[in-house]
Design a protein around this motif. Sequence first.
Motif, mmCIF file in Angstrom:
data_model
loop_
_atom_site.group_PDB
_atom_site.id
_atom_site.type_symbol
_atom_site.label_atom_id
_atom_site.label_comp_id
_atom_site.label_asym_id
_atom_site.label_seq_id
_atom_site.Cartn_x
_atom_site.Cartn_y
_atom_site.Cartn_z
ATOM 1 N N TYR B 108 0.866 -1.175 0.000
ATOM 2 C CA TYR B 108 0.000 0.000 0.000
ATOM 3 C C TYR B 108 0.906 1.230 0.000
ATOM 4 C CZ TYR B 108 -4.837 1.623 0.932
ATOM 5 O OH TYR B 108 -6.106 2.137 0.840
ATOM 6 N N ALA B 109 0.523 2.248 -0.745
ATOM 7 C CA ALA B 109 1.316 3.477 -0.726
ATOM 8 C C ALA B 109 0.381 4.677 -0.672
ATOM 9 C CB ALA B 109 2.191 3.571 -1.970
ATOM 10 N N ILE B 110 0.837 5.730 -0.018
ATOM 11 C CA ILE B 110 0.024 6.939 0.094
ATOM 12 C C ILE B 110 0.809 8.136 -0.426
ATOM 13 C CG2 ILE B 110 -1.056 8.553 1.690
ATOM 14 C CD1 ILE B 110 -2.067 6.290 3.275
ATOM 15 N N ASN B 111 0.177 8.875 -1.306
ATOM 16 C CA ASN B 111 0.771 10.082 -1.865
ATOM 17 C C ASN B 111 0.464 11.255 -0.934
ATOM 18 O OD1 ASN B 111 1.472 12.335 -3.306
ATOM 19 N ND2 ASN B 111 0.686 11.553 -5.266
ATOM 20 N N LEU B 112 1.474 11.671 -0.190
ATOM 21 C CA LEU B 112 1.241 12.716 0.798
ATOM 22 C C LEU B 112 1.031 14.082 0.155
ATOM 23 C CD1 LEU B 112 3.745 11.653 3.604
ATOM 24 C CD2 LEU B 112 1.307 11.188 3.423
ATOM 25 N N VAL B 293 4.102 -1.093 -7.772
ATOM 26 C CA VAL B 293 5.500 -1.352 -8.130
ATOM 27 C C VAL B 293 6.063 -0.164 -8.917
ATOM 28 C CG1 VAL B 293 7.028 -2.823 -9.502
ATOM 29 C CG2 VAL B 293 5.310 -3.867 -8.017
ATOM 30 N N TRP B 294 5.223 0.415 -9.787
ATOM 31 C CA TRP B 294 5.671 1.594 -10.539
ATOM 32 C C TRP B 294 6.065 2.720 -9.591
ATOM 33 C CZ3 TRP B 294 4.477 6.730 -11.124
ATOM 34 C CH2 TRP B 294 5.062 7.380 -12.239
ATOM 35 N N ILE B 295 5.261 2.895 -8.555
ATOM 36 C CA ILE B 295 5.551 3.972 -7.599
ATOM 37 C C ILE B 295 6.854 3.696 -6.839
ATOM 38 C CG2 ILE B 295 4.780 4.882 -5.367
ATOM 39 C CD1 ILE B 295 1.947 4.838 -6.735
ATOM 40 N N LEU B 296 7.014 2.465 -6.399
ATOM 41 C CA LEU B 296 8.238 2.131 -5.658
ATOM 42 C C LEU B 296 9.471 2.358 -6.525
ATOM 43 C CD1 LEU B 296 7.322 -1.078 -3.599
ATOM 44 C CD2 LEU B 296 7.116 1.315 -2.973
ATOM 45 N N LYS B 297 9.316 2.142 -7.853
ATOM 46 C CA LYS B 297 10.458 2.305 -8.750
ATOM 47 C C LYS B 297 10.712 3.766 -9.100
ATOM 48 C CE LYS B 297 10.583 -2.095 -11.271
ATOM 49 N NZ LYS B 297 9.832 -2.748 -12.358
ATOM 50 N N ASN B 298 9.655 4.550 -9.210
ATOM 51 C CA ASN B 298 9.800 5.882 -9.785
ATOM 52 C C ASN B 298 9.669 7.050 -8.816
ATOM 53 O OD1 ASN B 298 10.022 5.318 -12.825
ATOM 54 N ND2 ASN B 298 8.300 4.044 -12.160
ATOM 55 N N PHE B 302 9.343 6.503 1.234
ATOM 56 C CA PHE B 302 9.901 6.201 2.567
ATOM 57 C C PHE B 302 8.890 5.391 3.370
ATOM 58 C CE2 PHE B 302 7.513 10.053 3.352
ATOM 59 C CZ PHE B 302 7.025 9.915 4.636
ATOM 60 N N VAL B 303 9.389 4.752 4.424
ATOM 61 C CA VAL B 303 8.501 4.044 5.346
ATOM 62 C C VAL B 303 8.641 4.684 6.721
ATOM 63 C CG1 VAL B 303 8.637 1.861 4.091
ATOM 64 C CG2 VAL B 303 10.235 2.321 5.971
ATOM 65 N N LEU B 304 7.663 4.446 7.582
ATOM 66 C CA LEU B 304 7.688 5.039 8.922
ATOM 67 C C LEU B 304 8.615 4.240 9.842
ATOM 68 C CD1 LEU B 304 3.997 5.970 9.810
ATOM 69 C CD2 LEU B 304 5.832 7.453 8.993
ATOM 70 N N LYS B 305 9.377 4.959 10.639
ATOM 71 C CA LYS B 305 10.225 4.350 11.665
ATOM 72 C C LYS B 305 11.071 3.203 11.097
ATOM 73 C CE LYS B 305 7.014 5.628 15.334
ATOM 74 N NZ LYS B 305 6.530 5.391 16.684
ATOM 75 N N GLU B 306 11.713 3.494 9.983
ATOM 76 C CA GLU B 306 12.517 2.467 9.308
ATOM 77 C C GLU B 306 13.588 1.900 10.239
ATOM 78 O OE1 GLU B 306 14.243 3.896 5.712
ATOM 79 O OE2 GLU B 306 14.684 1.901 4.934
ATOM 80 N N GLU B 307 14.075 2.774 11.162
ATOM 81 C CA GLU B 307 15.182 2.372 12.031
ATOM 82 C C GLU B 307 14.795 1.219 12.971
ATOM 83 O OE1 GLU B 307 13.454 5.108 12.197
ATOM 84 O OE2 GLU B 307 12.927 5.584 14.273
ATOM 85 N N LEU B 308 13.514 0.951 13.128
ATOM 86 C CA LEU B 308 13.117 -0.124 14.037
ATOM 87 C C LEU B 308 13.212 -1.502 13.387
ATOM 88 C CD1 LEU B 308 9.994 1.481 15.758
ATOM 89 C CD2 LEU B 308 12.338 1.397 16.599
ATOM 90 N N GLY B 309 13.446 -1.523 12.089
ATOM 91 C CA GLY B 309 13.625 -2.815 11.423
ATOM 92 C C GLY B 309 12.345 -3.622 11.283
ATOM 93 N N THR B 310 11.202 -2.949 11.264
ATOM 94 C CA THR B 310 9.941 -3.684 11.158
ATOM 95 C C THR B 310 9.605 -4.045 9.713
ATOM 96 O OG1 THR B 310 8.852 -1.543 11.162
ATOM 97 C CG2 THR B 310 8.904 -2.736 13.232
ATOM 98 N N LYS B 311 10.273 -3.435 8.741
ATOM 99 C CA LYS B 311 10.071 -3.699 7.320
ATOM 100 C C LYS B 311 8.606 -3.597 6.886
ATOM 101 C CE LYS B 311 14.089 -6.694 7.113
ATOM 102 N NZ LYS B 311 14.343 -8.041 7.620
ATOM 103 N N PRO B 312 8.050 -2.403 6.904
ATOM 104 C CA PRO B 312 6.641 -2.247 6.533
ATOM 105 C C PRO B 312 6.370 -2.561 5.067
ATOM 106 C CG PRO B 312 7.453 -0.323 7.729
ATOM 107 C CD PRO B 312 8.640 -1.145 7.358
ATOM 108 N N SER B 313 5.141 -2.975 4.753
ATOM 109 C CA SER B 313 4.661 -3.085 3.368
ATOM 110 C C SER B 313 3.765 -1.895 3.059
ATOM 111 C CB SER B 313 3.865 -4.374 3.178
ATOM 112 O OG SER B 313 4.595 -5.468 3.618
ATOM 113 N N PHE B 314 3.990 -0.824 3.763
ATOM 114 C CA PHE B 314 3.179 0.375 3.648
ATOM 115 C C PHE B 314 4.147 1.530 3.402
ATOM 116 C CE2 PHE B 314 0.139 3.606 4.646
ATOM 117 C CZ PHE B 314 -1.110 3.015 4.557
ATOM 118 N N PHE B 315 3.890 2.294 2.322
ATOM 119 C CA PHE B 315 4.885 3.279 1.883
ATOM 120 C C PHE B 315 4.260 4.668 1.758
ATOM 121 C CE2 PHE B 315 5.602 -0.917 0.117
ATOM 122 C CZ PHE B 315 6.903 -1.194 0.507
#
Lengths: 424, 320
Positions: B108-112, B293-298, B302-315
């Motif tokens: 899932y991705a959200i365009n802020l 996938v197009w969005i992830l490539k182009n 970023f993901v939230l709290k990446e430093e925690l190593g939770t590896k979100p599927s939400f972008f």
Amino acid sequence: MSQDAAQLPLLPHRPRHVQSYPRFLWWALSESTNGSVAFYTWMVALTAVFLVGANAWAVQVADGMIVTNMTDHVSWGLYIANFTFMVGLAAGGVMMVIPAYLYHDKKMHDVVILGELVAIAAIVMCLMFVVADLGRPERFWHMIPGIGRFNWPMSMLTWDVLVLNGYLVINLHICGYLLYTRFLGRKPKAKWYVPFVMLSIFWAISIHTVTAFLYCGLGGRPFWNSALLAPRFLASAFVSGPAFIILAMRVVRIVMNLNFPIEPANTLIRIIRVAMCVNLLMLGSELFTLFYSGGGHAATGQYLLFGLHGHYGLVPWMWTSIVLNIAAAILFFMPAALERSSVRIAACVFCIVGIWIEKGMGLIIPGFIPSTLHEIVEYSPSLIEWKVTIGIWAFGLLILTLMFKITGAVYRNSPVDDSESDFA
Amino acid sequence: MDEPSEDTKSASVEELLPILGQPSSRRTMLKGAGAALGLAAFGGAVWPLISIPENVSVDEFLQQHYKELSDQDKEKVFTRLEEEAKEDYGADVTISDQLPIPGVKFGYAINLSKCNGNGKCMEACSEENNHHRGVDQSYIRVLEMQKGSMNMEHGNTTYDHTVPQDDKFYMPVQCQQCDNPPCVTVCPVEATWKEDDGIVVVDYNWCIGCRYCEAACPYHARRFNWEQPEIPAEEVNPDQGYLSNRIRPQGTMEKCHFCLHRTREGRMPACLEACPTGARVFGDLNDPESDIVWILKNKRVFVLKEELGTKPSFFYFFDS
């Protein structure tokens, strides 16, 4: 039972345990329900308070945990706070076991069983607090290995279930064995209890370490996510545990008119002096790291000590705790603390209350404030939560009273010549 | 063993047995009466617990974990739950069990840059997922953030004014369906787990309600049912999944499940359909042709709290 309950039933020299063990239990039951008017008043009062708590819990189960003041933001409250404190109380008894068994402190050896009994009552309270916190207590069996699905070794909560129940069983065995052999007028055999005592030393450390890991293993909660948490838990346990035992010994000595030596309590005071300083040092170290570097992680510390964005809910609690702990430390270092004085009693009470706040309102609750999305939702326990909590305390004191009473009766009725050397 | 000497005997009798100076048999009787009274009082005190056998059938009590249910078991369980929904909520519902589509991993991705904080996603979530109407419940929280900062401390979820505000941007947060989910690790009874398509689900009939997962989640994505949800019959969404939007029992955890009862059938999540700005993009991370996938490539994602190593599927991403 036909005989006078206050005296031991006549037993043959080599009784068979099938017969003598039930007799021991019957005698203990009888003994634990005999007493003075004051005793009955005390027990009835504790029972009444316990029943109020039981009723509050039943209402909570029926109507849902909406009757508590916990929310999705502060999802653990007074129950888990008390649970954490009780684990410390249970672990603190080990500070009697170590001098008694590792340093062969004879006088400590005589009274060490009191510490073990306190541990039993504390663990029972721990388990009750955990059950009180469950949304679906009737699904408890889902956690039983074999018939449920026990997420071991991944979940720290399953580790906690194992170590707490294990500690309970070990201490029940040690105390039960010593009382039973004494009831029979025999010398306890070292091989039947000393290995378990040694095991209980490591186990006591493990219960509080694992309980700290419950919290400090959560990366999303920066306030808990500190390597210092487990050592801090241990240091504070070695203050609150011995302090509670000192108070318990004082009560037992006066109420049961027993002749205790003062040395064991003084050994405990010396242990508390060290543990208290270590605890305060580590608290200072945590605060330094939080505030000197600043940043987002300081938000909780800020909220806790000074209030944040107009929210001050925990500030009075935290300062009360700090003042009590420092006052207790000063009192413990006064020479009068080594006498049977009011200074000692005040110091014990101060540090017990101080650490109770520190573990609860000062540690569990602020872990949730601000929330993981930095919202500030405050928490203060509801009346139902207070009732359940006080009810569980009353139940713990109730079983502690009974265990002390049985122990006192066994020791009084079954004097053993060389009691100094072979009784725990 | 020796009898205690006469001295200690009389002393101890006096001290230990002043139970009002009663003879032994009378005393035992009094004790028995006291015990009976105590038990009766205890029974009275815990009487409200009668609600457990009233509300929890034997079948429910003995129900096994979702993963241990056979197809037959599931049929029985779903029928029972449908009957309960009828009885308790007066709604005719269908409970189904959509399985993950092999080879699919949802993202899932959200365009802020597009999200304007209108909150339609939250409303849609609440309706779709049979949330308790008594409170403003939804699996989504929209943070109103100060432009120029990614610090959530400057965010606000309880804003109540026209949107968008010029100096603000809006960031919806819901379950990030982590590949390394802390909530799954901590659950003591395996009542929550990650499915093959990446969705973290809860077996509402297995959860014991300890709320450890709620403490573990870094995204405030989990909710507890503090009371039995209230939903008017006409508002109940009858299209329900066992692991997703069926009405949850009191005392258990719940969370966003990417509307698996819809998405596993090829439909879009309710929050995406409701979004008037087109900020939401949902799809299969394993499908090279998908929008996500197009969005992830182009885009710069970023993901939230990446430093925690939770590896979100939400972008999250911005347009420019």
